[in-house]
Design a protein around this motif. Structure first.
Motif, mmCIF file in Angstrom:
data_model
loop_
_atom_site.group_PDB
_atom_site.id
_atom_site.type_symbol
_atom_site.label_atom_id
_atom_site.label_comp_id
_atom_site.label_asym_id
_atom_site.label_seq_id
_atom_site.Cartn_x
_atom_site.Cartn_y
_atom_site.Cartn_z
ATOM 1 N N LYS A 64 -32.149 -64.245 -26.236
ATOM 2 C CA LYS A 64 -32.635 -64.564 -27.572
ATOM 3 C C LYS A 64 -33.916 -65.382 -27.495
ATOM 4 O O LYS A 64 -34.005 -66.347 -26.747
ATOM 5 C CB LYS A 64 -31.546 -65.321 -28.337
ATOM 6 C CG LYS A 64 -31.745 -65.392 -29.833
ATOM 7 C CD LYS A 64 -30.534 -66.049 -30.497
ATOM 8 C CE LYS A 64 -29.273 -65.220 -30.319
ATOM 9 N NZ LYS A 64 -28.105 -65.818 -31.008
ATOM 10 N N GLY A 65 -34.907 -64.969 -28.271
ATOM 11 C CA GLY A 65 -36.186 -65.664 -28.287
ATOM 12 C C GLY A 65 -37.165 -65.194 -27.235
ATOM 13 O O GLY A 65 -38.348 -65.558 -27.278
ATOM 14 N N ARG A 66 -36.705 -64.383 -26.296
ATOM 15 C CA ARG A 66 -37.595 -63.877 -25.235
ATOM 16 C C ARG A 66 -37.730 -62.356 -25.280
ATOM 17 O O ARG A 66 -38.805 -61.816 -25.011
ATOM 18 C CB ARG A 66 -37.059 -64.287 -23.860
ATOM 19 C CG ARG A 66 -36.966 -65.782 -23.647
ATOM 20 C CD ARG A 66 -36.591 -66.125 -22.209
ATOM 21 N NE ARG A 66 -35.280 -65.585 -21.835
ATOM 22 C CZ ARG A 66 -35.088 -64.729 -20.844
ATOM 23 N NH1 ARG A 66 -36.095 -64.287 -20.119
ATOM 24 N NH2 ARG A 66 -33.852 -64.303 -20.556
ATOM 25 N N PHE A 67 -36.651 -61.678 -25.607
ATOM 26 C CA PHE A 67 -36.660 -60.212 -25.649
ATOM 27 C C PHE A 67 -36.615 -59.751 -27.107
ATOM 28 O O PHE A 67 -36.012 -60.410 -27.966
ATOM 29 C CB PHE A 67 -35.442 -59.649 -24.920
ATOM 30 C CG PHE A 67 -35.438 -59.853 -23.426
ATOM 31 C CD1 PHE A 67 -36.395 -60.623 -22.789
ATOM 32 C CD2 PHE A 67 -34.445 -59.270 -22.656
ATOM 33 C CE1 PHE A 67 -36.376 -60.802 -21.410
ATOM 34 C CE2 PHE A 67 -34.406 -59.437 -21.284
ATOM 35 C CZ PHE A 67 -35.371 -60.211 -20.667
ATOM 36 N N THR A 68 -37.223 -58.594 -27.360
ATOM 37 C CA THR A 68 -37.224 -58.021 -28.701
ATOM 38 C C THR A 68 -36.893 -56.540 -28.624
ATOM 39 O O THR A 68 -37.523 -55.798 -27.847
ATOM 40 C CB THR A 68 -38.593 -58.197 -29.373
ATOM 41 O OG1 THR A 68 -38.917 -59.599 -29.436
ATOM 42 C CG2 THR A 68 -38.571 -57.640 -30.792
ATOM 43 N N ILE A 69 -35.930 -56.127 -29.417
ATOM 44 C CA ILE A 69 -35.597 -54.709 -29.523
ATOM 45 C C ILE A 69 -36.256 -54.148 -30.777
ATOM 46 O O ILE A 69 -36.341 -54.823 -31.809
ATOM 47 C CB ILE A 69 -34.071 -54.489 -29.553
ATOM 48 C CG1 ILE A 69 -33.734 -53.010 -29.438
ATOM 49 C CG2 ILE A 69 -33.436 -55.117 -30.785
ATOM 50 C CD1 ILE A 69 -32.241 -52.724 -29.254
ATOM 51 N N SER A 70 -36.730 -52.927 -30.671
ATOM 52 C CA SER A 70 -37.292 -52.247 -31.830
ATOM 53 C C SER A 70 -37.083 -50.748 -31.638
ATOM 54 O O SER A 70 -36.716 -50.296 -30.550
ATOM 55 C CB SER A 70 -38.787 -52.561 -31.984
ATOM 56 O OG SER A 70 -39.527 -52.123 -30.849
ATOM 57 N N ARG A 71 -37.297 -49.997 -32.700
ATOM 58 C CA ARG A 71 -37.128 -48.563 -32.608
ATOM 59 C C ARG A 71 -38.143 -47.862 -33.483
ATOM 60 O O ARG A 71 -38.599 -48.401 -34.498
ATOM 61 C CB ARG A 71 -35.705 -48.146 -32.982
ATOM 62 C CG ARG A 71 -35.342 -48.359 -34.439
ATOM 63 C CD ARG A 71 -33.833 -48.142 -34.653
ATOM 64 N NE ARG A 71 -33.434 -46.765 -34.384
ATOM 65 C CZ ARG A 71 -32.173 -46.380 -34.200
ATOM 66 N NH1 ARG A 71 -31.207 -47.289 -34.230
ATOM 67 N NH2 ARG A 71 -31.875 -45.108 -33.990
ATOM 68 N N ASP A 72 -38.485 -46.655 -33.085
ATOM 69 C CA ASP A 72 -39.353 -45.774 -33.861
ATOM 70 C C ASP A 72 -38.589 -44.469 -34.026
ATOM 71 O O ASP A 72 -38.543 -43.644 -33.109
ATOM 72 C CB ASP A 72 -40.679 -45.567 -33.129
ATOM 73 C CG ASP A 72 -41.671 -44.768 -33.952
ATOM 74 O OD1 ASP A 72 -41.254 -44.026 -34.858
ATOM 75 O OD2 ASP A 72 -42.882 -44.875 -33.674
ATOM 76 N N ASN A 73 -37.980 -44.293 -35.176
ATOM 77 C CA ASN A 73 -37.148 -43.111 -35.382
ATOM 78 C C ASN A 73 -37.973 -41.824 -35.407
ATOM 79 O O ASN A 73 -37.457 -40.753 -35.090
ATOM 80 C CB ASN A 73 -36.337 -43.258 -36.665
ATOM 81 C CG ASN A 73 -35.194 -44.246 -36.501
ATOM 82 O OD1 ASN A 73 -34.823 -44.623 -35.383
ATOM 83 N ND2 ASN A 73 -34.635 -44.690 -37.614
ATOM 84 N N ALA A 74 -39.232 -41.929 -35.761
ATOM 85 C CA ALA A 74 -40.087 -40.747 -35.753
ATOM 86 C C ALA A 74 -40.361 -40.263 -34.331
ATOM 87 O O ALA A 74 -40.642 -39.085 -34.107
ATOM 88 C CB ALA A 74 -41.400 -41.045 -36.460
ATOM 89 N N ASN A 83 -40.400 -60.567 -22.799
ATOM 90 C CA ASN A 83 -41.398 -61.616 -22.621
ATOM 91 C C ASN A 83 -40.789 -62.789 -21.864
ATOM 92 O O ASN A 83 -39.604 -63.075 -21.998
ATOM 93 C CB ASN A 83 -41.934 -62.083 -23.965
ATOM 94 C CG ASN A 83 -42.729 -61.004 -24.674
ATOM 95 O OD1 ASN A 83 -43.299 -60.110 -24.049
ATOM 96 N ND2 ASN A 83 -42.755 -61.083 -25.999
ATOM 97 N N SER A 84 -41.608 -63.432 -21.089
ATOM 98 C CA SER A 84 -41.163 -64.582 -20.291
ATOM 99 C C SER A 84 -39.885 -64.287 -19.511
ATOM 100 O O SER A 84 -38.920 -65.055 -19.574
ATOM 101 C CB SER A 84 -40.964 -65.810 -21.188
ATOM 102 O OG SER A 84 -42.160 -66.146 -21.844
ATOM 103 N N PRO A 85 -39.859 -63.184 -18.779
ATOM 104 C CA PRO A 85 -38.654 -62.900 -18.006
ATOM 105 C C PRO A 85 -38.446 -63.930 -16.913
ATOM 106 O O PRO A 85 -39.406 -64.570 -16.439
ATOM 107 C CB PRO A 85 -38.926 -61.502 -17.420
ATOM 108 C CG PRO A 85 -40.404 -61.400 -17.367
ATOM 109 C CD PRO A 85 -40.899 -62.154 -18.563
#
Length: 123
Positions: A64-74, A83-85
């Motif tokens: 939490k606060g370092r990784f971000t999930i996102s999606r592009d359904n198209a 980030n900051s692994p």
């Protein structure tokens, strides 16, 4: 649905890396998507998940606060921006999909899995 994850590799601690997972088929938007990881000698753990339209997300405390999930359904693609692994993030990362999940913190119901991509974080 068939999933293919890619983008893993070697990254320095404090750097950044983006994983992608592409799904086959035309119904990607019907699936909840999750990213799991498995470190050597450890169990596979859910680290993040995203709802079908991308409006809700869940993160494990460890990312939490370092990784971000996102999606592009198209594009039938889900992403994991790291980030900051840290060296303890070193693991094989898997994407997963499921039609039925309602609660994003659910870990045991994913039906479809990608092949995994190795992320190594150097100190």
């Amino acid at each position: 649905v068939q999933l293919q994850a890619f983008g893993g590799g070697l990254v320095q601690a404090g750097g950044s890396l983006r994983l992608s997972c592409t799904a086959s088929g035309r119904t990607f938007s019907r699936y909840v998507m999750g990213w799991f990881r498995q470190a050597p000698g450890k169990e596979r753990d859910l680290i993040t998940a995203i709802s079908r339209n991308g409006g809700r997300t869940h993160y494990a405390d460890s990312v939490k606060g370092r990784f971000t999930i996102s999606r592009d359904n198209a594009k039938n693609t889900v992403y994991l921006q790291m980030n900051s692994p840290k060296p303890e993030d070193t693991a094989v990362y898997f994407c997963a999909a499921d039609l039925s999940i309602v609660v994003l913190s659910t870990t045991s119901s994913y039906e479809y899995w990608g092949q995994g991509t190795l992320v190594t974080v150097s100190s």
